[in-house]
Design an enzyme around this catalytic site. Sequence first.
Site, PDB file in Angstrom:
ATOM      1  N   ASP A  49       1.801  17.188 -77.524  1.00 40.62           N
ATOM      2  CA  ASP A  49       2.460  16.948 -78.803  1.00 40.62           C
ATOM      3  C   ASP A  49       2.540  18.238 -79.613  1.00 40.62           C
ATOM      4  O   ASP A  49       1.548  18.960 -79.739  1.00 40.62           O
ATOM      5  CB  ASP A  49       1.689  15.893 -79.604  1.00 40.62           C
ATOM      6  CG  ASP A  49       2.328  15.622 -80.953  1.00 40.62           C
ATOM      7  OD1 ASP A  49       3.291  14.845 -81.003  1.00 40.62           O
ATOM      8  OD2 ASP A  49       1.863  16.200 -81.959  1.00 40.62           O
ATOM      9  N   TYR A  54       5.161  23.697 -86.761  1.00 34.40           N
ATOM     10  CA  TYR A  54       3.869  24.296 -86.448  1.00 34.40           C
ATOM     11  C   TYR A  54       4.051  25.793 -86.185  1.00 34.40           C
ATOM     12  O   TYR A  54       4.779  26.198 -85.271  1.00 34.40           O
ATOM     13  CB  TYR A  54       3.232  23.641 -85.228  1.00 34.40           C
ATOM     14  CG  TYR A  54       2.892  22.174 -85.378  1.00 34.40           C
ATOM     15  CD1 TYR A  54       2.883  21.555 -86.629  1.00 34.40           C
ATOM     16  CD2 TYR A  54       2.574  21.400 -84.276  1.00 34.40           C
ATOM     17  CE1 TYR A  54       2.580  20.209 -86.753  1.00 34.40           C
ATOM     18  CE2 TYR A  54       2.259  20.053 -84.398  1.00 34.40           C
ATOM     19  CZ  TYR A  54       2.269  19.462 -85.645  1.00 34.40           C
ATOM     20  OH  TYR A  54       1.967  18.127 -85.765  1.00 34.40           O
ATOM     21  N   SER A 152       6.379   9.434 -88.001  1.00 37.32           N
ATOM     22  CA  SER A 152       5.038   9.923 -88.314  1.00 37.32           C
ATOM     23  C   SER A 152       4.727   9.691 -89.777  1.00 37.32           C
ATOM     24  O   SER A 152       5.512  10.084 -90.651  1.00 37.32           O
ATOM     25  CB  SER A 152       4.936  11.422 -87.982  1.00 37.32           C
ATOM     26  OG  SER A 152       3.667  11.936 -88.341  1.00 37.32           O
ATOM     27  N   GLN A 177       3.044   8.229 -85.722  1.00 32.84           N
ATOM     28  CA  GLN A 177       1.951   9.202 -85.592  1.00 32.84           C
ATOM     29  C   GLN A 177       1.279   9.378 -86.949  1.00 32.84           C
ATOM     30  O   GLN A 177       1.732  10.139 -87.788  1.00 32.84           O
ATOM     31  CB  GLN A 177       2.452  10.550 -85.071  1.00 32.84           C
ATOM     32  CG  GLN A 177       1.301  11.503 -84.797  1.00 32.84           C
ATOM     33  CD  GLN A 177       1.736  12.794 -84.129  1.00 32.84           C
ATOM     34  OE1 GLN A 177       1.326  13.874 -84.544  1.00 32.84           O
ATOM     35  NE2 GLN A 177       2.556  12.694 -83.094  1.00 32.84           N
ATOM     36  N   SER A 206      -5.900  13.971 -85.818  1.00 37.87           N
ATOM     37  CA  SER A 206      -7.172  14.216 -86.502  1.00 37.87           C
ATOM     38  C   SER A 206      -8.216  13.125 -86.244  1.00 37.87           C
ATOM     39  O   SER A 206      -8.861  12.636 -87.172  1.00 37.87           O
ATOM     40  CB  SER A 206      -6.951  14.380 -88.015  1.00 37.87           C
ATOM     41  OG  SER A 206      -6.216  15.546 -88.280  1.00 37.87           O
ATOM     42  N   GLY A 285      -6.933  18.752 -80.477  1.00 41.89           N
ATOM     43  CA  GLY A 285      -6.560  20.154 -80.506  1.00 41.89           C
ATOM     44  C   GLY A 285      -7.741  20.968 -80.027  1.00 41.89           C
ATOM     45  O   GLY A 285      -8.855  20.453 -79.893  1.00 41.89           O
ATOM     46  N   GLN A 291     -13.623  22.875 -75.457  1.00 44.43           N
ATOM     47  CA  GLN A 291     -13.446  21.762 -76.387  1.00 44.43           C
ATOM     48  C   GLN A 291     -12.607  20.659 -75.755  1.00 44.43           C
ATOM     49  O   GLN A 291     -12.860  19.472 -75.977  1.00 44.43           O
ATOM     50  CB  GLN A 291     -12.791  22.261 -77.684  1.00 44.43           C
ATOM     51  CG  GLN A 291     -13.679  23.172 -78.507  1.00 44.43           C
ATOM     52  CD  GLN A 291     -12.951  23.753 -79.711  1.00 44.43           C
ATOM     53  OE1 GLN A 291     -11.771  24.093 -79.647  1.00 44.43           O
ATOM     54  NE2 GLN A 291     -13.658  23.881 -80.814  1.00 44.43           N
ATOM     55  N   ASN A 295     -13.804  16.745 -75.147  1.00 43.48           N
ATOM     56  CA  ASN A 295     -13.106  15.621 -75.775  1.00 43.48           C
ATOM     57  C   ASN A 295     -12.590  14.599 -74.772  1.00 43.48           C
ATOM     58  O   ASN A 295     -12.540  13.399 -75.064  1.00 43.48           O
ATOM     59  CB  ASN A 295     -11.944  16.137 -76.630  1.00 43.48           C
ATOM     60  CG  ASN A 295     -12.417  16.779 -77.927  1.00 43.48           C
ATOM     61  OD1 ASN A 295     -13.570  16.637 -78.325  1.00 43.48           O
ATOM     62  ND2 ASN A 295     -11.523  17.491 -78.589  1.00 43.48           N
TER      63      ASN A 295
END
Length: 336
Positions: A49, A54, A152, A177, A206, A285, A291, A295
């Site tokens: 995504d 961004y 979103s 979203q 998030s 992210g 990381q 996750n």
Amino acid sequence: MEFRKLGRSGLKISEITYGNWLTHGSQVENDVATQCVRAALDAGISTFDTADVYANGAAEVVLGEALKGERRESLEVFTKVYWPVGPKGKNDVGLSRKHVLEGIDNSLERLGMDYVDLYQAHRYDHETPLEETISAFADVVAAGKALYIGVSEWTADQIRAGQALATQAGFRLVSNQPQYSALYRVIEGQVVPTSRELGLSQIVFSPVAQGVLTGKYLPGQQPPAGSRATDDKGGAQMISRWMRDDVLAAVQELKPVAADLGLSMAALAVAWVLQNDNVAAAIIGASRPEQVTDNVKASGVRLPAEVMTKIDDLLGGVVASDPALTAASAPYQRPA
């Protein structure tokens, strides 16, 4: 990695989705960003995504480069349109027909792709008639530039109105979203029930509350150097709502819960959002490949009812749940 259907469609996506919101093209170097994407692919993530806004387009470029050489049919790539990109002129923002049709072409060029699997309205545009926006999205689908359409941070009423017009135009909205985490539950009262009724899934961002649910921020102490809370490129502003001692103290109480399950705090947070059956995917992210590896351990985790109750009890006093916060996320006047 487990996979879930996206809304009332035939598309399956990885329940852990990799997103490059505050990292690619801004916070981390391109080679590290590529390493994170490779880690995601190695972990079984097939869904990615991004958005045109961004890093002012740079995130799409980095993601496209990182995915180059992968079998396109094996990937699901999402992007979004609404916020200003480029010189930020009067028509470089919003969901007007002009911006939507130009936006998809620009995104595809940056990604180096012929189509995206999901094209999303990044916010609701109060200045453009909804009929105009939906008509433009219908043309994007008809042209084969996007296979599915989502939104979103739309309210329940906006989703209902959009779905009615989309159905008339010959397609359906398949996703929303929103921000969603154990701390931020504003979609549960209205957006989720409406989405279930109308055939939309949530693709949530998030899930670790901008990093607060990792437990690395301690009450009464300064944030760790180099953390999102110290980043002036956007991270610090987003996380500021949670940087209160009462929130940070409540989050610390989750550490034994995660330990008992053999999960990190971050993996517990991601697993928590995936317990909601209207959630198709949790977007993670990363600024480091490890990381991602951590996750994805949330995939397939089933949290016992007593654990869900325990989390509710520990966080109850600091949870945000007001449905009005969704509407507040979309400006009534375009930012350009």
